[in-house]
Write an enzyme that holds these catalytic residues in place. Structure first.
Site, mmCIF file in Angstrom:
data_model
loop_
_atom_site.group_PDB
_atom_site.id
_atom_site.type_symbol
_atom_site.label_atom_id
_atom_site.label_comp_id
_atom_site.label_asym_id
_atom_site.label_seq_id
_atom_site.Cartn_x
_atom_site.Cartn_y
_atom_site.Cartn_z
ATOM 1 N N SER A 76 4.227 -16.872 16.384
ATOM 2 C CA SER A 76 3.826 -17.074 15.168
ATOM 3 C C SER A 76 3.738 -18.339 14.394
ATOM 4 C CB SER A 76 4.531 -16.008 14.315
ATOM 5 O OG SER A 76 5.693 -16.010 14.316
ATOM 6 N N TYR A 140 -2.917 -20.647 16.478
ATOM 7 C CA TYR A 140 -2.499 -19.291 16.057
ATOM 8 C C TYR A 140 -3.617 -18.287 15.319
ATOM 9 C CZ TYR A 140 0.200 -16.083 13.346
ATOM 10 O OH TYR A 140 0.700 -14.705 12.827
HETATM 11 N N1 UFG Z 1 7.289 -25.872 4.666
HETATM 12 C C1 UFG Z 1 8.054 -26.994 4.536
HETATM 13 N N2 UFG Z 1 9.082 -27.364 5.110
HETATM 14 C C2 UFG Z 1 9.757 -26.538 5.936
HETATM 15 C C3 UFG Z 1 9.068 -25.379 6.358
HETATM 16 C C4 UFG Z 1 7.789 -24.980 5.936
HETATM 17 O O1 UFG Z 1 7.393 -27.819 3.616
HETATM 18 O O2 UFG Z 1 10.844 -27.033 6.451
HETATM 19 C C5 UFG Z 1 6.140 -25.583 4.303
HETATM 20 C C6 UFG Z 1 4.737 -25.444 5.275
HETATM 21 O O3 UFG Z 1 4.238 -26.622 5.436
HETATM 22 C C7 UFG Z 1 3.965 -24.355 4.539
HETATM 23 C C8 UFG Z 1 5.001 -23.438 3.753
HETATM 24 O O4 UFG Z 1 6.059 -24.391 3.624
HETATM 25 O O5 UFG Z 1 3.217 -24.990 3.447
HETATM 26 C C9 UFG Z 1 5.225 -22.058 4.588
HETATM 27 O O6 UFG Z 1 5.565 -22.606 5.653
HETATM 28 P P1 UFG Z 1 6.159 -21.377 6.748
HETATM 29 O O7 UFG Z 1 6.592 -22.275 7.914
HETATM 30 O O8 UFG Z 1 7.301 -20.908 6.007
HETATM 31 O O9 UFG Z 1 4.872 -20.354 6.874
HETATM 32 P P2 UFG Z 1 3.418 -20.702 7.184
HETATM 33 O O10 UFG Z 1 2.732 -20.531 6.307
HETATM 34 O O11 UFG Z 1 3.239 -21.797 8.283
HETATM 35 O O12 UFG Z 1 3.001 -19.453 8.215
HETATM 36 C C10 UFG Z 1 3.607 -18.036 7.906
HETATM 37 C C11 UFG Z 1 3.920 -17.419 9.176
HETATM 38 C C12 UFG Z 1 2.615 -17.210 9.942
HETATM 39 C C13 UFG Z 1 1.249 -16.715 9.016
HETATM 40 C C14 UFG Z 1 1.315 -17.414 7.777
HETATM 41 C C15 UFG Z 1 0.312 -16.771 6.872
HETATM 42 O O13 UFG Z 1 4.404 -18.214 10.018
HETATM 43 O O14 UFG Z 1 2.738 -16.463 10.921
HETATM 44 O O15 UFG Z 1 2.679 -17.626 7.151
HETATM 45 O O16 UFG Z 1 0.143 -17.322 5.534
HETATM 46 F F1 UFG Z 1 0.126 -16.714 9.654
#
Ligand code: UFG
Length: 326
Positions: A76, A140
């Site tokens: 994910s 994904y």
């Molecule tokens: N982010 C940072 N620094 C970090 C980690 C994340 O700036 O160290 C940012 C990412 O770039 C993003 C936001 O924080 O903009 C959220 O990132 P996450 O990795 O927490 O979550 P994602 O939005 O990438 O993805 C999550 C799930 C996916 C799902 C998605 C749906 O991991 O499986 O939400 O919105 F599809």
């Protein structure tokens, strides 16, 4: 009811197992422990097995007559999927076909599928409802969209009834702090911010500050893991009553930027969380905010733990348990 929870040792699956057990259901957990943890499974019948192994799947279905399958087992991470797309197509798409084929073979007709907001890509409008076009910008999201398409085909061909739940950003932990979010390595914003608060990390990276948002950082709709599980429970009751297949978005209709999330973490923890801005992470849409009116209208779902502070408090309680020495 007799429920098979595939991926029940993972973050969301383990909370679902706990909720089903509390409600008195019979639960079998099938998980290969590639990203999940046996300790997260608080009860039920645990079977270590892999969706790529059709023999294991057949044995699983031969040994029990399930009323419904809940399918949480998937990779994910958006960023990882861009770097290693094959992993995502094999594990999320091909292995789910194995599961569906076993269901067909053993006459199990109900499935609740963990889908994602990542299948929308960069939104054409927000909040995003179910009619919004699906144009994923990372493997994904694409792998999950392909399963949604397969589910519609399996319904037509074999009568499989399904509910696909498109999660926005799952967050939070159980209220008693017994289980919570845990990934190795951790890549998600809230646990990383909280690990910085405990001192486990020196700083958190902010992936890009030049997005077209008020503070330049990406906006997400954070939804409590228990609210997601509640939606599964309602979907289960719907399918058991022979309700129609459907697709629902699950979020709070409220977006928080990366910087706002870090600030909320500082408020809840009462600790300083140093943040360093770095370049954008590949595959990140700018803004994802859900419109969940459809599931509210049709299944009566309303999120109970929707405030970012409640989500953060539960996540913080869990994170402190993981890092008791800090
Ligand atoms: N982010 C940072 N620094 C970090 C980690 C994340 O700036 O160290 C940012 C990412 O770039 C993003 C936001 O924080 O903009 C959220 O990132 P996450 O990795 O927490 O979550 P994602 O939005 O990438 O993805 C999550 C799930 C996916 C799902 C998605 C749906 O991991 O499986 O939400 O919105 F599809």
């Amino acid at each position: 009811m007799n429920i098979l929870v595939v991926g029940g040792a993972g973050y969301i699956g383990s909370h679902m197992v706990q909720m089903l057990l509390e409600n008195g259901d019979e639960v079998t957990i099938f998980d290969n422990l590639s990203t999940g943890f046996k300790e997260s499974v608080t009860g039920g019948n645990f079977i270590e097995g892999d969706l790529s192994n059709t023999n294991e799947l057949n044995t699983l279905f031969e040994n029990s007559q399930f009323d419904c399958v809940m399918h949480f087992a998937a990779f994910s991470q958006v960023g990882e999927s861009v770097l290693h797309p094959g992993l995502y197509y094999k594990n999320n798409f091909c292995n789910t076909l194995n599961l569906l084929d076993s269901m067909v073979k053993h006459d199990v007709n109900n499935i609740i599928f963990s889908s994602t907001a990542a299948l929308f890509g960069n939104p054409e409008y927000t909040p995003i409802d179910e009619k919004h076009p699906c144009n994923p910008i990372n493997p994904y999201g694409q792998s999950k969209l392909m399963i949604e398409q397969a589910l519609a085909d399996y319904e037509q061909a074999y009568g499989i009834q399904y509910i696909s739940l498109r999660y926005f950003n799952a967050a939070g932990a159980s209220i008693d702090g017994s289980i919570g979010e845990r990934h190795t390595p951790e890549t998600h914003l809230i646990p990383l911010a909280l690990q910085t608060a405990t001192g486990k990390r020196e700083h958190i990276k902010v992936f890009g500050s030049d997005y077209d948002t008020p503070d330049g950082t990406c906006i997400r709709d954070y939804i409590h893991v228990l609210d997601l599980c509640e939606a599964h429970y309602l979907a289960l009751q719907h399918l058991i009553k022979n309700g129609e297949s459907n697709i629902f978005n699950l979020g709070n209709k409220e977006g928080y930027s990366v910087l706002q999330v870090i600030h909320a973490a500082e408020q809840v923890t009462q600790r300083n969380i140093p943040a360093i801005t770095t370049s954008r992470r590949a595959g990140d849409p700018t803004t994802l905010i859900a419109d969940s009116e459809k599931i509210t209208t049709l299944l009566g779902w309303t999120p109970k733990h929707s405030s970012i502070h409640t989500i953060m408090e539960h996540a913080w309680q869990w994170e402190q348990k993981l890092a008791p020495s800090s």
